[in-house]
Design a protein around this motif. Structure first.
Motif, PDB file in Angstrom:
ATOM      1  N   VAL A  11       0.835  -1.193   0.000  1.00 55.74           N
ATOM      2  CA  VAL A  11       0.000   0.000   0.000  1.00 55.74           C
ATOM      3  C   VAL A  11       0.878   1.255   0.000  1.00 55.74           C
ATOM      4  O   VAL A  11       1.887   1.308   0.709  1.00 55.74           O
ATOM      5  N   PHE A  12       0.453   2.257  -0.766  1.00 60.03           N
ATOM      6  CA  PHE A  12       1.211   3.492  -0.902  1.00 60.03           C
ATOM      7  C   PHE A  12       0.343   4.709  -0.592  1.00 60.03           C
ATOM      8  O   PHE A  12      -0.856   4.695  -0.853  1.00 60.03           O
ATOM      9  N   PRO A  13       0.966   5.778  -0.109  1.00 65.64           N
ATOM     10  CA  PRO A  13       0.267   7.060   0.008  1.00 65.64           C
ATOM     11  C   PRO A  13       0.274   7.749  -1.360  1.00 65.64           C
ATOM     12  O   PRO A  13       0.841   7.222  -2.327  1.00 65.64           O
ATOM     13  N   ASP A  14      -0.326   8.927  -1.450  1.00 64.20           N
ATOM     14  CA  ASP A  14      -0.170   9.728  -2.664  1.00 64.20           C
ATOM     15  C   ASP A  14       1.318  10.000  -2.851  1.00 64.20           C
ATOM     16  O   ASP A  14       2.029  10.305  -1.893  1.00 64.20           O
ATOM     17  N   LEU A  15       1.778   9.857  -4.074  1.00 62.29           N
ATOM     18  CA  LEU A  15       3.197  10.051  -4.376  1.00 62.29           C
ATOM     19  C   LEU A  15       3.362  11.121  -5.447  1.00 62.29           C
ATOM     20  O   LEU A  15       2.479  11.273  -6.314  1.00 62.29           O
ATOM     21  N   PRO A  16       4.489  11.830  -5.439  1.00 64.73           N
ATOM     22  CA  PRO A  16       4.782  12.735  -6.554  1.00 64.73           C
ATOM     23  C   PRO A  16       4.827  11.941  -7.868  1.00 64.73           C
ATOM     24  O   PRO A  16       5.149  10.748  -7.873  1.00 64.73           O
ATOM     25  N   VAL A  17       4.512  12.598  -8.958  1.00 63.16           N
ATOM     26  CA  VAL A  17       4.405  11.926 -10.255  1.00 63.16           C
ATOM     27  C   VAL A  17       5.671  11.143 -10.606  1.00 63.16           C
ATOM     28  O   VAL A  17       5.599   9.999 -11.055  1.00 63.16           O
ATOM     29  N   ARG A  18       6.821  11.732 -10.401  1.00 61.48           N
ATOM     30  CA  ARG A  18       8.071  11.064 -10.753  1.00 61.48           C
ATOM     31  C   ARG A  18       8.275   9.795  -9.917  1.00 61.48           C
ATOM     32  O   ARG A  18       8.708   8.759 -10.437  1.00 61.48           O
ATOM     33  N   VAL A  19       7.947   9.865  -8.642  1.00 58.44           N
ATOM     34  CA  VAL A  19       8.079   8.698  -7.762  1.00 58.44           C
ATOM     35  C   VAL A  19       7.053   7.641  -8.159  1.00 58.44           C
ATOM     36  O   VAL A  19       7.368   6.447  -8.200  1.00 58.44           O
ATOM     37  N   TYR A  20       5.829   8.075  -8.477  1.00 58.67           N
ATOM     38  CA  TYR A  20       4.813   7.120  -8.934  1.00 58.67           C
ATOM     39  C   TYR A  20       5.304   6.403 -10.197  1.00 58.67           C
ATOM     40  O   TYR A  20       5.078   5.210 -10.367  1.00 58.67           O
ATOM     41  N   GLY A  21       5.986   7.120 -11.071  1.00 58.60           N
ATOM     42  CA  GLY A  21       6.543   6.499 -12.276  1.00 58.60           C
ATOM     43  C   GLY A  21       7.517   5.388 -11.938  1.00 58.60           C
ATOM     44  O   GLY A  21       7.526   4.341 -12.591  1.00 58.60           O
ATOM     45  N   ASP A  22       8.323   5.597 -10.912  1.00 60.34           N
ATOM     46  CA  ASP A  22       9.258   4.552 -10.473  1.00 60.34           C
ATOM     47  C   ASP A  22       8.507   3.331  -9.949  1.00 60.34           C
ATOM     48  O   ASP A  22       8.882   2.190 -10.233  1.00 60.34           O
ATOM     49  N   VAL A  23       7.446   3.571  -9.180  1.00 63.80           N
ATOM     50  CA  VAL A  23       6.637   2.470  -8.645  1.00 63.80           C
ATOM     51  C   VAL A  23       5.955   1.726  -9.794  1.00 63.80           C
ATOM     52  O   VAL A  23       5.961   0.487  -9.840  1.00 63.80           O
ATOM     53  N   HIS A  24       5.399   2.476 -10.736  1.00 62.82           N
ATOM     54  CA  HIS A  24       4.749   1.868 -11.902  1.00 62.82           C
ATOM     55  C   HIS A  24       5.730   0.987 -12.667  1.00 62.82           C
ATOM     56  O   HIS A  24       5.397  -0.126 -13.073  1.00 62.82           O
ATOM     57  N   GLU A  25       6.927   1.464 -12.843  1.00 60.26           N
ATOM     58  CA  GLU A  25       7.947   0.685 -13.560  1.00 60.26           C
ATOM     59  C   GLU A  25       8.310  -0.581 -12.782  1.00 60.26           C
ATOM     60  O   GLU A  25       8.469  -1.653 -13.367  1.00 60.26           O
ATOM     61  N   LEU A  26       8.439  -0.475 -11.467  1.00 59.21           N
ATOM     62  CA  LEU A  26       8.796  -1.634 -10.634  1.00 59.21           C
ATOM     63  C   LEU A  26       7.715  -2.710 -10.709  1.00 59.21           C
ATOM     64  O   LEU A  26       8.024  -3.898 -10.847  1.00 59.21           O
ATOM     65  N   PHE A  27       6.453  -2.316 -10.628  1.00 60.50           N
ATOM     66  CA  PHE A  27       5.353  -3.284 -10.606  1.00 60.50           C
ATOM     67  C   PHE A  27       4.833  -3.635 -12.002  1.00 60.50           C
ATOM     68  O   PHE A  27       4.131  -4.620 -12.175  1.00 60.50           O
ATOM     69  N   GLY A  28       5.142  -2.810 -12.992  1.00 63.49           N
ATOM     70  CA  GLY A  28       4.743  -3.098 -14.363  1.00 63.49           C
ATOM     71  C   GLY A  28       3.290  -2.790 -14.699  1.00 63.49           C
ATOM     72  O   GLY A  28       2.801  -3.210 -15.740  1.00 63.49           O
TER      73      GLY A  28
END
Length: 72
Positions: free
Chosen positions: A47-64
């Protein structure tokens, strides 16, 4: 932590994902057995809190993929 979105992942991937998220210094929590979340058998929620767009991009890349919205 205010919960914004989550990923359902199998237990076998939790250690790798925890190590990666901690290395990137991204805040997260792990939940299991929640009636509110749609988890498959043998899965937990990261579970994640709201993240800055750039950080969310890193999470998106990690999880695919995009995470699921955390229920209110």
């Amino acid at each position: 932590m205010e919960k914004s979105f989550y990923y359902s992942v199998p237990w076998s991937e939790v250690s790798y994902l925890k190590d990666a998220l901690e290395a990137m210094e991204i805040p997260y929590a792990i939940e299991q057995d929640s009636d509110r979340l749609q988890l498959d058998a043998g899965h937990v929620a990261i579970v994640f809190p709201d993240l800055p767009v750039r950080v969310y991009g890193d999470v998106h890349e990690l999880f695919g993929s995009h995470g699921r919205r955390y229920p209110e």
